[in-house]
Design an enzyme around this catalytic site. Structure first.
Site, PDB file in Angstrom:
ATOM      1  N   ARG A  35     -39.633 -29.164 -28.828  1.00  0.00           N
ATOM      2  CA  ARG A  35     -39.502 -30.253 -29.986  1.00  0.00           C
ATOM      3  C   ARG A  35     -38.469 -29.795 -30.918  1.00  0.00           C
ATOM      4  O   ARG A  35     -37.952 -30.642 -31.758  1.00  0.00           O
ATOM      5  CB  ARG A  35     -40.920 -30.220 -30.490  1.00  0.00           C
ATOM      6  CG  ARG A  35     -41.931 -31.074 -29.498  1.00  0.00           C
ATOM      7  CD  ARG A  35     -43.391 -31.176 -30.109  1.00  0.00           C
ATOM      8  NE  ARG A  35     -43.862 -32.035 -29.419  1.00  0.00           N
ATOM      9  CZ  ARG A  35     -45.236 -32.336 -29.481  1.00  0.00           C
ATOM     10  NH1 ARG A  35     -46.151 -31.560 -30.317  1.00  0.00           N
ATOM     11  NH2 ARG A  35     -45.927 -33.321 -28.629  1.00  0.00           N
ATOM     12  N   GLY A 400     -48.600 -40.266 -27.149  1.00  0.00           N
ATOM     13  CA  GLY A 400     -49.171 -41.135 -27.797  1.00  0.00           C
ATOM     14  C   GLY A 400     -48.813 -42.509 -28.402  1.00  0.00           C
ATOM     15  O   GLY A 400     -48.764 -43.656 -28.109  1.00  0.00           O
TER      16      GLY A 400
END
Ligand code: AMP
Length: 419
Positions: A35, A400
């Site tokens: 990330r 998500g």
């Protein structure tokens, strides 16, 4: 909305939302910097153009309370390594000292704020209330936090001349740093490269897919993915279902599922999906054979049987060879592929084969020219673990957020900038 490619960053301070919610080991070292690397291009772009960067992120779920184990100071060495630069750390988000540090930041410098979620204002939730608070108390407290949130957002915005959002993983949250802050920069808000790439990949799959298009849905439960499946039925030629959610469909069709994962209250929903697929002319593929086990354990006894003939005392934990062949054939003929969710319990080596083989088929189809988008925590973990991440077209970093986007929902972090 401005474009990061040609925004005049020279001499400007940029407040940038990134997703540095990375895993740490017991020594608080970053064990996977994916990330952080994903934000690199955007950060370096600003620095190279002569701007300075104030990074903000969350880490874990501290629920509004500062806690050592969730401090972003732990990620500073990893960020410095990825950027090849020193990073100045501010040990809060909105203190006097932090405001001074932001004001003193020079072109080319990077500063990282402490975990945003150390403040209730970030999520706008009254975490300080006990579980037994009354509805009235909750309402009052929520109103108070929302008021404080405005001040919080204003303070963060006061540090900078423009706002960049590059945290796709939290784009589905209407938080201070992901959505609200953009309102302070009506002419100076933009996406970073990561979000832009994510949106491009998803739009390609959802709005301009080359046909035939195939979606592969796996994972544990139908209930988690039903909205996605329904929206996909409007768009795909083939819908492949695998993983634990298979068995709710098989039971709904009257098959024997033994002790496999079945959501009894979702049988009607499964029937509706099958009927809708028929109406829409979507080729819905379910497994035909599976690997069953006598317990949920890597060392369980195993055998292969038809997917609708699972005996009592046995549970289906992976797809079988015939299914792999059938699914792979469809995948190989596809021009656009979307994959979310493993085909079996891939965390256990004895039930990994189906997920590996489907990942390989997607990689092979990609090599033949298909566009493949892989998203959702577990399928991303699977392609990474199998060394196939660079053999698919795009690996989404925000599970998500990606699912909500595919469901057709408007993501607050995207809307705040796009309008
Ligand atoms: P999800 O988060 O919904 O994508 O689900 C991923 C999880 O589903 C993984 O942890 C898998 O181990 C699990 N899973 C996949 N296939 C099965 C299965 N046949 N039975 C039980 N769990 C499964």
């Amino acid at each position: 909305m401005k474009n990061i490619d040609n925004y005049p960053f020279k001499g400007k301070k940029v407040i940038m939302r990134v997703d540095f919610n990375v895993p740490l080991n017991s020594q608080f070292e970053v064990t996977d910097d994916t990330r952080i690397r994903a934000a690199r291009q955007t950060i370096l772009k600003v620095l190279e153009e002569g701007g300075s960067v104030i990074l903000m992120s969350h880490l874990g779920r501290p629920n509004g309370k500062p806690q050592e184990k969730f401090s972003l100071k732990h990620v500073v060495p990893a960020v410095e390594k990825v950027l090849g630069k020193k990073v100045i750390f501010a040990d809060d988000c909105v203190g006097e000292k932090t405001a001074d540090m932001a004001a003193a930041l020079k072109p080319g410098e990077v500063m990282l704020l402490e975990n945003l979620r150390f403040y209730e204002e970030e999520e706008g939730k009254p975490y300080h209330l006990g579980k037994d608070a009354t509805e009235e108390e909750k309402k009052v407290a929520k109103g108070q936090v929302k008021e404080k949130q405005k001040e919080f957002v204003k303070k963060l915005a006061s540090y900078a001349d423009c706002y960049v959002n590059d945290a796709f993983g939290t784009a589905h949250r209407a938080h201070a740093s992901t959505a609200l802050i953009a309102g302070h920069f009506p002419e100076d808000s933009m996406f970073g490269y990561l979000i832009r790439n994510e949106l491009d990949a998803m739009d390609k799959v959802l709005h301009h897919p080359e046909k035939p298009m195939t979606a592969i849905m796996g994972g544990a439960k139908v209930s988690d993915k039903i909205m996605v499946i329904e929206n996909l039925l409007e768009r795909v030629n083939n819908l492949i279902i695998g993983g634990g959610m298979t068995y709710t469909f098989i039971r709904a069709r009257g098959g024997k599922t033994g002790n496999s994962l079945v959501e009894e209250d979702k049988l009607d929903l499964a029937v509706q999906v099958m009927e809708k697929a028929k109406q829409k002319g979507v080729n819905l593929l379910l497994p035909v054979d599976n690997v069953v086990a006598d317990k949920f354990d890597n060392d369980a006894h195993r055998k292969v049987c038809p997917v609708d003939q699972v005996e009592e005392g046995w549970m289906g934990l992976d797809i079988g060879e015939e299914t792999i062949r059938m699914f792979s054939e469809v995948i190989m003929k596809s021009k656009t592929i979307l994959w979310n969710g493993p085909m079996g319990v891939f965390e256990m080596s004895n039930f990994r084969n189906g997920t590996v083989e489907i990942a390989r088929a997607i990689a092979a189809a990609t090599e033949k020219g298909a566009f493949s988008l892989v998203g959702g925590g577990d399928s991303v973990a699977a392609v990474t673990q199998f060394g196939l991440a660079d053999k698919v077209s795009y690996v989404s970093t925000g599970g998500g957020a990606m699912l909500e986007y595919i469901e057709g929902k408007e993501l607050p972090g995207i809307k705040a900038i796009r309008g």
